[in-house]
Design a protein around this motif. Structure first.
Motif, PDB file in Angstrom:
ATOM      1  N   UNK A  27      14.977  -0.439  11.715  1.00 14.58           N
ATOM      2  CA  UNK A  27      14.043   0.023  10.698  1.00 14.58           C
ATOM      3  C   UNK A  27      13.997   1.533  10.553  1.00 14.58           C
ATOM      4  N   UNK A  28      14.756   2.266  11.356  1.00  9.88           N
ATOM      5  CA  UNK A  28      14.765   3.726  11.275  1.00  9.88           C
ATOM      6  C   UNK A  28      15.661   4.163  10.125  1.00  9.88           C
ATOM      7  N   UNK A  29      15.188   5.138   9.351  1.00 10.98           N
ATOM      8  CA  UNK A  29      15.933   5.609   8.186  1.00 10.98           C
ATOM      9  C   UNK A  29      16.913   6.710   8.607  1.00 10.98           C
ATOM     10  N   UNK A  30      18.028   6.309   9.177  1.00 10.72           N
ATOM     11  CA  UNK A  30      19.004   7.285   9.677  1.00 10.72           C
ATOM     12  C   UNK A  30      19.672   8.063   8.548  1.00 10.72           C
ATOM     13  N   UNK A  31      19.736   7.494   7.362  1.00 12.35           N
ATOM     14  CA  UNK A  31      20.345   8.209   6.247  1.00 12.35           C
ATOM     15  C   UNK A  31      19.465   9.388   5.821  1.00 12.35           C
ATOM     16  N   UNK A  32      18.161   9.231   5.937  1.00  6.33           N
ATOM     17  CA  UNK A  32      17.268  10.366   5.682  1.00  6.33           C
ATOM     18  C   UNK A  32      17.472  11.448   6.736  1.00  6.33           C
ATOM     19  N   UNK A  33      17.681  11.020   7.983  1.00  4.27           N
ATOM     20  CA  UNK A  33      17.970  11.990   9.048  1.00  4.27           C
ATOM     21  C   UNK A  33      19.230  12.785   8.722  1.00  4.27           C
ATOM     22  N   UNK A  34      20.256  12.085   8.261  1.00  4.77           N
ATOM     23  CA  UNK A  34      21.527  12.748   7.965  1.00  4.77           C
ATOM     24  C   UNK A  34      21.372  13.755   6.832  1.00  4.77           C
ATOM     25  N   UNK A  35      20.680  13.362   5.768  1.00  2.00           N
ATOM     26  CA  UNK A  35      20.467  14.287   4.653  1.00  2.00           C
ATOM     27  C   UNK A  35      19.686  15.513   5.070  1.00  2.00           C
TER      28      UNK A  35
ATOM     29  N   UNK B 283      20.752   3.838   1.680  1.00  9.97           N
ATOM     30  CA  UNK B 283      20.069   2.548   1.793  1.00  9.97           C
ATOM     31  C   UNK B 283      20.241   1.738   0.514  1.00  9.97           C
ATOM     32  N   UNK B 284      20.277   0.454   0.662  1.00  6.19           N
ATOM     33  CA  UNK B 284      20.460  -0.423  -0.485  1.00  6.19           C
ATOM     34  C   UNK B 284      19.173  -0.622  -1.265  1.00  6.19           C
ATOM     35  N   UNK B 285      19.279  -1.357  -2.357  1.00  8.83           N
ATOM     36  CA  UNK B 285      18.101  -1.665  -3.161  1.00  8.83           C
ATOM     37  C   UNK B 285      17.162  -2.567  -2.368  1.00  8.83           C
ATOM     38  N   UNK B 286      15.878  -2.477  -2.686  1.00  8.47           N
ATOM     39  CA  UNK B 286      14.891  -3.289  -1.995  1.00  8.47           C
ATOM     40  C   UNK B 286      14.406  -2.693  -0.695  1.00  8.47           C
ATOM     41  N   UNK B 287      14.895  -1.503  -0.341  1.00  9.58           N
ATOM     42  CA  UNK B 287      14.448  -0.831   0.879  1.00  9.58           C
ATOM     43  C   UNK B 287      13.422   0.231   0.520  1.00  9.58           C
ATOM     44  N   UNK B 288      12.283   0.217   1.199  1.00  7.30           N
ATOM     45  CA  UNK B 288      11.208   1.164   0.937  1.00  7.30           C
ATOM     46  C   UNK B 288      11.028   2.043   2.173  1.00  7.30           C
ATOM     47  N   UNK B 289      10.902   3.356   1.965  1.00  3.65           N
ATOM     48  CA  UNK B 289      10.808   4.257   3.107  1.00  3.65           C
ATOM     49  C   UNK B 289       9.769   5.346   2.939  1.00  3.65           C
ATOM     50  N   UNK B 290       9.212   5.783   4.067  1.00  2.00           N
ATOM     51  CA  UNK B 290       8.299   6.927   4.127  1.00  2.00           C
ATOM     52  C   UNK B 290       8.581   7.687   5.420  1.00  2.00           C
TER      53      UNK B 290
ATOM     54  N   UNK C 225       0.835  -1.199   0.000  1.00  2.19           N
ATOM     55  CA  UNK C 225       0.000   0.000   0.000  1.00  2.19           C
ATOM     56  C   UNK C 225       0.869   1.247   0.000  1.00  2.19           C
ATOM     57  N   UNK C 226       1.929   1.224   0.805  1.00  3.51           N
ATOM     58  CA  UNK C 226       2.830   2.372   0.866  1.00  3.51           C
ATOM     59  C   UNK C 226       3.496   2.611  -0.490  1.00  3.51           C
ATOM     60  N   UNK C 227       3.876   1.545  -1.166  1.00  4.97           N
ATOM     61  CA  UNK C 227       4.486   1.685  -2.489  1.00  4.97           C
ATOM     62  C   UNK C 227       3.492   2.317  -3.460  1.00  4.97           C
ATOM     63  N   UNK C 228       2.241   1.861  -3.435  1.00  5.80           N
ATOM     64  CA  UNK C 228       1.221   2.413  -4.321  1.00  5.80           C
ATOM     65  C   UNK C 228       0.924   3.870  -4.000  1.00  5.80           C
ATOM     66  N   UNK C 229       1.079   4.243  -2.735  1.00  4.30           N
ATOM     67  CA  UNK C 229       0.763   5.605  -2.312  1.00  4.30           C
ATOM     68  C   UNK C 229       1.896   6.594  -2.539  1.00  4.30           C
ATOM     69  N   UNK C 230       3.126   6.100  -2.756  1.00  8.34           N
ATOM     70  CA  UNK C 230       4.211   7.020  -3.050  1.00  8.34           C
ATOM     71  C   UNK C 230       5.476   6.826  -2.247  1.00  8.34           C
ATOM     72  N   UNK C 231       5.625   5.695  -1.553  1.00 10.80           N
ATOM     73  CA  UNK C 231       6.858   5.439  -0.806  1.00 10.80           C
ATOM     74  C   UNK C 231       8.049   5.435  -1.761  1.00 10.80           C
ATOM     75  N   UNK C 232       9.223   5.775  -1.239  1.00  5.88           N
ATOM     76  CA  UNK C 232      10.411   5.855  -2.095  1.00  5.88           C
ATOM     77  C   UNK C 232      11.382   4.730  -1.781  1.00  5.88           C
ATOM     78  N   UNK C 233      12.288   4.495  -2.689  1.00  9.66           N
ATOM     79  CA  UNK C 233      13.332   3.487  -2.545  1.00  9.66           C
ATOM     80  C   UNK C 233      14.212   3.546  -3.775  1.00  9.66           C
TER      81      UNK C 233
END
Length: 354
Positions: free
Chosen positions: A174-182, A115-122, A39-47
């Motif tokens: 599961x926390x997206x620390x790389x998004x935090x850094x950016x 993050x590597x391939x296959x990782x989905x984030x929101x 559902x998240x992928x359909x709604x616009x999650x990134x990866x």
């Protein structure tokens, strides 16, 4: 009136409304309240697979506005409110808006790079971490009294340290620390700009209207692309195990694995569960066959990164159990480096890491 954080409150209400829409459109919701990843992928999650390999750049403008669960949303909104109360009146709504939008985009860039391939984030955590970094920088305003400076520093460090420190230790979980850094880099860089003008935020534009309008229009355009792809992604989602059906206990994995493989043959998780079931029965050959199937399916799955790593970890254990030690250690290289702490812990126990 200028001291009331209207923009912060408005952003929080906006995120709440978006999450309510997410829940209404979700194909399934897990018992813990988290939304199905499909559902998240359909709604616009990134990866990386979605944005870079498929060229769906519009996800960068939507993923920061989405959340994976109610708890995810609440924790972000609490941080946004506490930081916003201190920062919005200090730097003005124009700068606050600019930092929020720029940090959201920079957070997505950090996520795609880290993050590597296959990782989905929101999540809005990249944008919020940018505000936290801006609060830290702005805390050194020489016109503020000592109590204000200490209060702002305490707030920025209280949220900023746990948001960024895990990067120094591998950033597992599961926390997206790389998004935090950016987001933090963008927020700090923008907050430093008025320092070049002798700490006068008034010397630069303070109007929030243009930034908010640009962000709103950009989000609407991205939402249009999401709507155009929505039906195809949701049609694909029916081939994968629903969040409410995923086994949560070891005995459920064993007892339900055969049924899940029959009903969801395209889902790599079903084959991984079946492999675990065979391993429990000491049928190593069948377990290896199912594990290889899980690895193959996960490799072509936009959300299959964690499953592929888990399958590689299980394959390493199977090889080790058959005395194929050199093969086991080679297979364990990627899982040992991955963010999945449980998988890495099992491999370390078998002395397959390092």
């Amino acid at each position: 009136m200028a001291d009331i954080p209207f923009l912060t409150i408005g952003l929080i209400f906006g995120l709440l409304l978006i999450f309510a829409l997410q829940r209404s459109l979700a194909i399934d919701i897990a018992p813990d309240g988290s939304l199905n990843v499909r559902s998240l992928i359909a709604q616009g999650a990134s990866g990386y697979d979605l944005v870079v390999e498929r060229g769906e750049w519009w996800r960068i403008g939507l993923a920061p506005l989405l959340h994976g669960s109610g708890w995810h949303l609440i924790s972000n909104c609490v941080a946004l409110f506490i930081v916003g109360v201190r920062l919005e009146s200090l730097i003005g709504r124009g700068w606050f808006s600019l930092i929020f939008v720029a940090s959201a985009v920079a957070g997505e860039a950090g996520s795609l790079l880290g993050n590597g391939s296959g990782t989905v984030g929101v999540g809005a955590s990249g944008a919020i971490t940018g505000l936290i970094a801006a609060l830290f920088v702005a805390s050194f305003d020489p016109e503020a009294d000592a109590d204000q400076t200490i209060s702002r520093l305490k707030t920025s460090l209280f949220f900023g340290v746990p948001a960024l420190l895990p990067l120094a230790f591998g950033a597992s979980g599961n926390v997206n620390y790389y998004a935090h850094a950016g987001g933090a880099l963008a927020g700090a860089a923008l907050a430093i700009m008025p320092w070049l003008a002798f700490w006068s935020y008034d010397s630069l534009p303070r109007s929030a209207s243009m930034t908010l309008l640009a962000g709103f229009i950009g989000s609407l355009i991205c939402a249009g692309f999401a709507a155009a792809h929505y039906s195809s992604y949701m049609a694909d989602a029916v081939h994968y195990i629903r969040a409410s059906e995923v086994p949560s206990k070891a005995d459920e994995i064993v007892s339900r694995s055969s049924d899940l493989v029959t009903r969801y043959p395209k889902d790599p998780r079903a084959h991984l569960f079946r492999a675990i079931s065979f391993l429990e029965q000491a049928n190593l050959s069948a377990a290896e066959t199912e594990t290889r199937t899980a690895m193959s399916l996960a490799a072509s799955d936009v959300a299959g990164g964690p499953v592929r790593v888990g399958a590689q970890g299980l394959m390493a254990v199977l090889m080790w159990a058959q005395g194929r030690n050199s093969e086991a250690k080679a297979m364990a290289v990627e899982p040992c480096r991955a963010k999945l702490a449980d998988v890495r812990r099992i491999l370390q126990k078998q002395k397959l890491c390092g």
